[in-house]
Design a protein around this motif. Structure first.
Motif, short mmCIF file in Angstrom:
data_model
loop_
_atom_site.label_atom_id
_atom_site.label_comp_id
_atom_site.label_asym_id
_atom_site.label_seq_id
_atom_site.Cartn_x
_atom_site.Cartn_y
_atom_site.Cartn_z
N GLU A 17 0.83 -1.20 0.00
CA GLU A 17 0.00 0.00 0.00
C GLU A 17 0.87 1.25 0.00
N LEU A 18 0.52 2.17 -0.91
CA LEU A 18 1.21 3.44 -1.01
C LEU A 18 0.23 4.55 -0.59
N HIS A 19 0.61 5.36 0.40
CA HIS A 19 -0.23 6.44 0.90
C HIS A 19 0.37 7.77 0.46
N PHE A 20 -0.48 8.66 -0.08
CA PHE A 20 -0.04 9.94 -0.60
C PHE A 20 -0.63 11.09 0.21
N THR A 21 -0.01 12.29 0.07
CA THR A 21 -0.42 13.46 0.85
C THR A 21 -1.84 13.91 0.53
N ASP A 22 -2.33 13.64 -0.67
CA ASP A 22 -3.69 14.06 -1.02
C ASP A 22 -4.76 13.11 -0.49
N GLY A 23 -4.34 12.09 0.26
CA GLY A 23 -5.28 11.15 0.85
C GLY A 23 -5.52 9.90 0.02
N SER A 24 -4.97 9.85 -1.17
CA SER A 24 -5.18 8.66 -2.01
C SER A 24 -4.27 7.52 -1.56
N ILE A 25 -4.76 6.33 -1.79
CA ILE A 25 -4.02 5.11 -1.44
C ILE A 25 -4.01 4.20 -2.66
N TYR A 26 -2.83 3.78 -3.05
CA TYR A 26 -2.70 2.78 -4.11
C TYR A 26 -2.41 1.46 -3.43
N SER A 27 -3.09 0.43 -3.84
CA SER A 27 -2.91 -0.89 -3.26
C SER A 27 -2.58 -1.88 -4.38
N ILE A 28 -1.43 -2.53 -4.27
CA ILE A 28 -1.00 -3.50 -5.27
C ILE A 28 -1.22 -4.90 -4.71
N ASN A 29 -2.09 -5.65 -5.35
CA ASN A 29 -2.39 -7.01 -4.92
C ASN A 29 -1.22 -7.92 -5.32
N CYS A 30 -0.42 -8.31 -4.34
CA CYS A 30 0.80 -9.08 -4.60
C CYS A 30 0.49 -10.49 -5.12
N THR A 31 -0.59 -11.09 -4.67
CA THR A 31 -0.97 -12.42 -5.15
C THR A 31 -1.28 -12.38 -6.63
N ALA A 32 -2.01 -11.37 -7.06
CA ALA A 32 -2.35 -11.24 -8.48
C ALA A 32 -1.11 -10.99 -9.33
N VAL A 33 -0.20 -10.17 -8.82
CA VAL A 33 1.04 -9.90 -9.55
C VAL A 33 1.85 -11.18 -9.71
#
Length: 82
Positions: A17-33
Protein backbone atom coordinates in the motif's frame (compact mmCIF):
# COMPACT_ATOMS: atom_id res chain seq x y z
CA UNK A 1 1.59 17.25 -7.10
CA UNK A 2 0.96 14.53 -4.58
CA UNK A 3 3.83 13.26 -2.48
CA UNK A 4 4.34 9.73 -1.16
CA UNK A 5 3.98 9.51 2.63
CA UNK A 6 4.44 5.80 3.22
CA UNK A 7 4.82 2.48 1.48
CA UNK A 8 4.40 -0.81 3.33
CA UNK A 9 3.28 -4.39 2.89
CA UNK A 10 -0.04 -5.16 4.58
CA UNK A 11 0.07 -8.84 5.50
CA UNK A 12 -3.68 -8.92 6.23
CA UNK A 13 -4.61 -8.02 2.65
CA UNK A 14 -1.44 -9.30 0.91
CA UNK A 15 -1.06 -5.88 -0.71
CA UNK A 16 1.68 -3.28 -0.90
CA UNK A 17 0.00 0.00 0.00
CA UNK A 18 1.21 3.44 -1.01
CA UNK A 19 -0.23 6.44 0.90
CA UNK A 20 -0.04 9.94 -0.60
CA UNK A 21 -0.42 13.46 0.85
CA UNK A 22 -3.69 14.06 -1.02
CA UNK A 23 -5.28 11.15 0.85
CA UNK A 24 -5.18 8.66 -2.01
CA UNK A 25 -4.02 5.11 -1.44
CA UNK A 26 -2.70 2.78 -4.11
CA UNK A 27 -2.91 -0.89 -3.26
CA UNK A 28 -1.00 -3.50 -5.27
CA UNK A 29 -2.39 -7.01 -4.92
CA UNK A 30 0.80 -9.08 -4.60
CA UNK A 31 -0.97 -12.42 -5.15
CA UNK A 32 -2.35 -11.24 -8.48
CA UNK A 33 1.04 -9.90 -9.55
CA UNK A 34 2.75 -13.20 -8.69
CA UNK A 35 0.11 -15.15 -10.61
CA UNK A 36 0.71 -13.03 -13.71
CA UNK A 37 4.47 -12.42 -13.61
CA UNK A 38 6.09 -15.40 -11.88
CA UNK A 39 6.36 -18.75 -13.63
CA UNK A 40 7.95 -20.75 -10.83
CA UNK A 41 8.74 -20.75 -7.12
CA UNK A 42 12.16 -19.20 -7.68
CA UNK A 43 10.66 -16.14 -9.33
CA UNK A 44 8.02 -15.93 -6.62
CA UNK A 45 10.73 -15.92 -3.97
CA UNK A 46 12.47 -13.00 -5.72
CA UNK A 47 9.23 -11.02 -5.62
CA UNK A 48 8.61 -12.05 -2.00
CA UNK A 49 12.06 -10.79 -1.04
CA UNK A 50 11.23 -7.35 -2.44
CA UNK A 51 7.78 -7.33 -0.84
CA UNK A 52 9.12 -7.96 2.66
CA UNK A 53 12.47 -6.15 2.47
CA UNK A 54 11.93 -3.25 0.07
CA UNK A 55 8.23 -2.64 -0.67
CA UNK A 56 9.00 0.71 -2.33
CA UNK A 57 11.29 -0.98 -4.88
CA UNK A 58 8.58 -3.61 -5.43
CA UNK A 59 5.95 -0.93 -6.06
CA UNK A 60 8.30 0.90 -8.43
CA UNK A 61 8.99 -2.32 -10.33
CA UNK A 62 5.30 -3.14 -10.72
CA UNK A 63 4.09 0.37 -11.53
CA UNK A 64 7.00 1.62 -13.68
CA UNK A 65 9.08 -1.38 -14.66
CA UNK A 66 8.88 -4.68 -16.40
CA UNK A 67 8.55 -7.44 -13.78
CA UNK A 68 9.05 -10.25 -16.30
CA UNK A 69 12.36 -8.81 -17.52
CA UNK A 70 13.49 -8.24 -13.93
CA UNK A 71 12.65 -11.82 -12.95
CA UNK A 72 14.43 -13.24 -15.98
CA UNK A 73 17.53 -11.20 -15.13
CA UNK A 74 17.79 -11.99 -11.41
CA UNK A 75 16.39 -15.51 -11.07
CA UNK A 76 18.86 -18.35 -11.19
CA UNK A 77 17.57 -21.87 -11.10
CA UNK A 78 18.60 -25.12 -12.57
CA UNK A 79 16.01 -27.83 -13.10
CA UNK A 80 16.65 -31.04 -11.27
CA UNK A 81 18.22 -33.67 -13.51
CA UNK A 82 18.63 -37.35 -12.74
Amino acid sequence: MKKLISCAFNIDTACVELHFTDGSIYSINCTAVENEAADNRFQRSELDYLIYNDPLAYADLILNGNPEAFLNAVTEYKPYEN
